[in-house]
Design a protein around this motif. Sequence first.
Motif, mmCIF file in Angstrom:
data_model
loop_
_atom_site.group_PDB
_atom_site.id
_atom_site.type_symbol
_atom_site.label_atom_id
_atom_site.label_comp_id
_atom_site.label_asym_id
_atom_site.label_seq_id
_atom_site.Cartn_x
_atom_site.Cartn_y
_atom_site.Cartn_z
ATOM 1 N N TYR A 218 0.853 -1.178 0.000
ATOM 2 C CA TYR A 218 0.000 0.000 0.000
ATOM 3 C C TYR A 218 0.893 1.233 0.000
ATOM 4 O O TYR A 218 1.835 1.318 0.790
ATOM 5 C CB TYR A 218 -0.898 -0.030 1.244
ATOM 6 C CG TYR A 218 -1.745 1.192 1.381
ATOM 7 C CD1 TYR A 218 -2.831 1.410 0.532
ATOM 8 C CD2 TYR A 218 -1.470 2.155 2.348
ATOM 9 C CE1 TYR A 218 -3.608 2.547 0.649
ATOM 10 C CE2 TYR A 218 -2.251 3.286 2.471
ATOM 11 C CZ TYR A 218 -3.317 3.476 1.614
ATOM 12 O OH TYR A 218 -4.083 4.601 1.726
ATOM 13 N N ARG B 208 1.156 5.300 0.341
ATOM 14 C CA ARG B 208 0.504 6.535 0.772
ATOM 15 C C ARG B 208 1.370 7.697 0.273
ATOM 16 O O ARG B 208 2.536 7.812 0.624
ATOM 17 C CB ARG B 208 0.397 6.553 2.300
ATOM 18 C CG ARG B 208 -0.072 7.861 2.923
ATOM 19 C CD ARG B 208 -1.403 8.327 2.416
ATOM 20 N NE ARG B 208 -2.465 7.378 2.635
ATOM 21 C CZ ARG B 208 -3.316 7.419 3.664
ATOM 22 N NH1 ARG B 208 -3.215 8.357 4.563
ATOM 23 N NH2 ARG B 208 -4.264 6.519 3.773
ATOM 24 N N GLY C 130 -12.954 0.371 -2.563
ATOM 25 C CA GLY C 130 -11.902 1.330 -2.218
ATOM 26 C C GLY C 130 -10.559 0.664 -2.406
ATOM 27 O O GLY C 130 -10.478 -0.567 -2.398
ATOM 28 N N THR D 226 -16.861 6.237 4.715
ATOM 29 C CA THR D 226 -15.783 7.149 5.134
ATOM 30 C C THR D 226 -14.510 6.966 4.319
ATOM 31 O O THR D 226 -13.728 7.899 4.184
ATOM 32 C CB THR D 226 -15.439 6.972 6.628
ATOM 33 O OG1 THR D 226 -14.799 5.695 6.812
ATOM 34 C CG2 THR D 226 -16.682 7.045 7.500
ATOM 35 N N GLY D 227 -14.319 5.770 3.775
ATOM 36 C CA GLY D 227 -13.117 5.536 2.978
ATOM 37 C C GLY D 227 -13.398 4.620 1.802
ATOM 38 O O GLY D 227 -12.479 4.006 1.249
ATOM 39 N N ASP D 228 -14.678 4.514 1.457
ATOM 40 C CA ASP D 228 -15.081 3.619 0.370
ATOM 41 C C ASP D 228 -16.303 4.189 -0.339
ATOM 42 O O ASP D 228 -17.122 4.859 0.277
ATOM 43 C CB ASP D 228 -15.523 2.235 0.894
ATOM 44 C CG ASP D 228 -14.744 1.780 2.100
ATOM 45 O OD1 ASP D 228 -13.584 1.411 1.928
ATOM 46 O OD2 ASP D 228 -15.296 1.820 3.219
ATOM 47 N N LEU E 192 -16.349 10.637 -3.484
ATOM 48 C CA LEU E 192 -15.037 10.736 -4.122
ATOM 49 C C LEU E 192 -15.096 10.008 -5.455
ATOM 50 O O LEU E 192 -15.779 8.989 -5.574
ATOM 51 C CB LEU E 192 -13.971 10.088 -3.235
ATOM 52 C CG LEU E 192 -12.534 10.170 -3.753
ATOM 53 C CD1 LEU E 192 -11.983 11.587 -3.585
ATOM 54 C CD2 LEU E 192 -11.614 9.188 -3.037
ATOM 55 N N LEU F 21 -7.458 -3.302 6.021
ATOM 56 C CA LEU F 21 -8.501 -2.467 6.610
ATOM 57 C C LEU F 21 -9.503 -3.282 7.412
ATOM 58 O O LEU F 21 -9.880 -2.912 8.513
ATOM 59 C CB LEU F 21 -9.242 -1.681 5.523
ATOM 60 C CG LEU F 21 -8.552 -0.448 4.961
ATOM 61 C CD1 LEU F 21 -9.520 0.349 4.103
ATOM 62 C CD2 LEU F 21 -7.991 0.443 6.067
ATOM 63 N N ILE G 290 -11.195 5.411 -7.625
ATOM 64 C CA ILE G 290 -10.528 4.680 -8.704
ATOM 65 C C ILE G 290 -11.108 3.263 -8.766
ATOM 66 O O ILE G 290 -11.398 2.741 -9.851
ATOM 67 C CB ILE G 290 -9.000 4.618 -8.465
ATOM 68 C CG1 ILE G 290 -8.397 6.014 -8.212
ATOM 69 C CG2 ILE G 290 -8.293 3.890 -9.602
ATOM 70 C CD1 ILE G 290 -8.387 6.960 -9.349
ATOM 71 N N THR G 291 -11.303 2.649 -7.602
ATOM 72 C CA THR G 291 -11.878 1.302 -7.563
ATOM 73 C C THR G 291 -13.310 1.347 -8.089
ATOM 74 O O THR G 291 -13.746 0.434 -8.815
ATOM 75 C CB THR G 291 -11.856 0.751 -6.123
ATOM 76 O OG1 THR G 291 -10.631 1.137 -5.510
ATOM 77 C CG2 THR G 291 -11.988 -0.760 -6.100
HETATM 78 N N1 PXG Z 1 -14.283 7.654 -0.624
HETATM 79 C C1 PXG Z 1 -13.398 8.177 0.242
HETATM 80 C C2 PXG Z 1 -13.824 9.269 1.134
HETATM 81 C C3 PXG Z 1 -12.094 7.693 0.255
HETATM 82 O O1 PXG Z 1 -11.197 8.215 1.101
HETATM 83 C C4 PXG Z 1 -12.671 6.096 -1.453
HETATM 84 C C5 PXG Z 1 -13.950 6.638 -1.449
HETATM 85 C C6 PXG Z 1 -12.336 5.013 -2.436
HETATM 86 O O2 PXG Z 1 -11.531 5.556 -3.485
HETATM 87 P P1 PXG Z 1 -10.439 4.690 -4.252
HETATM 88 O O3 PXG Z 1 -9.868 5.635 -5.238
HETATM 89 O O4 PXG Z 1 -9.436 4.222 -3.229
HETATM 90 O O5 PXG Z 1 -11.153 3.573 -4.866
HETATM 91 C C7 PXG Z 1 -11.717 6.624 -0.585
HETATM 92 C C8 PXG Z 1 -10.317 6.075 -0.559
HETATM 93 C C9 PXG Z 1 -7.461 4.261 4.601
HETATM 94 C C10 PXG Z 1 -7.700 4.269 3.134
HETATM 95 O O6 PXG Z 1 -6.293 4.395 4.983
HETATM 96 C C11 PXG Z 1 -8.728 5.041 2.604
HETATM 97 C C12 PXG Z 1 -8.931 5.067 1.229
HETATM 98 C C13 PXG Z 1 -8.161 4.301 0.399
HETATM 99 C C14 PXG Z 1 -7.127 3.544 0.930
HETATM 100 C C15 PXG Z 1 -6.895 3.513 2.323
HETATM 101 O O7 PXG Z 1 -8.425 4.154 5.382
HETATM 102 N N2 PXG Z 1 -9.915 5.865 0.790
#
Ligand code: PXG
Length: 293
Positions: A86, A88, A245, A184-186, A206, A119, A209-210
């Motif tokens: 991964y 960052r 995500g 929140t992250g997906d 957002l 995750l 990309i996924t």
């Molecule tokens: N929405 C939000 C608010 C994000 O932060 C996604 C959707 C998915 O997007 P991608 O481009 O990854 O398909 C994200 C991405 C973590 C972590 O550390 C968070 C994300 C990706 C990787 C790790 O919690 N968020």
Amino acid sequence: MKIYVDGKYCDEKNAKISVFDHGLLYGDGIFEGIRAYNGRVFQLKEHIDRLFYSAKAILLDIPMSHGEVMKAVVETCRQNGIRDGYIRLLVTRGIGTLGLNPNRCKDPSIIIIADTIQLYAPELYEKGMEIVTVPTTRNLHSALNPAIKSLNYLNNILAKIEANTAGCEEAVMLNAEGFVSECTGDNIFIVKAGRVLTPPLSAGALHGITRGVVMDLAREEGVTVAEPNLTRYDLFNADECFLTGTGAELIPIVKIDGRVIGTGRPGPLTGKLVEKYHALTKISGEPIYDEMG
Ligand code: PXG
């Protein structure tokens, strides 16, 4: 671990930023989370393009070209012997004075960490996960546009805390109008009557990309994909639900706000998309090592 900091590779313990960096003082900066699979960086160009779009939106000049940033990401993986991992990538406004004026910051800082991430527990990918809608709504476009992947993630973190308090690992966030936005992250998807549906970006999601990859994979399967506004009612009555995500990959959702989704087990189309996604990650992406070139 070797961390890329402004063109140099530092040992983990020497990889530091100033307490006067506005990334820390004000969350003034942007980031990307990228994955490497099988010795290749997945969707690298798409991530770097999105990084530059975020930079443009906050008037941050990244002092490198797209190609140079891509090379730095690949080289950081190489320096750390990463095959699956991964990445960052952060760009901060850089060192400034106290006071939020970004004009006082001369040079942005670029940091690249190549590590691993897990995750959610592996069993949740098998059985499916439970999520809840939380009170914290997604940021307004007119305030802090959710399309900007900024270092200010408090909106998402507050929602995550609310999910945790409710005994869940992820939260469904609604926008100010009450439509489903994302987690929140997906990003969030449902399957209804054979169609794959996900909220439009205008609902405050957002540009995942996924999300984009999965929409393409679904179309490849001959499935119709649409982006209508969705309500909680639509989620509750879905046949299948899953999140996407970079970190989460594809994770099935089997319960939302106490309502069982579909059969209560990961759905067949979700399973098919998971399979296709993993197959794609194995063979595509920017090669990290020469022998793959
Ligand atoms: N929405 C939000 C608010 C994000 O932060 C996604 C959707 C998915 O997007 P991608 O481009 O990854 O398909 C994200 C991405 C973590 C972590 O550390 C968070 C994300 C990706 C990787 C790790 O919690 N968020």
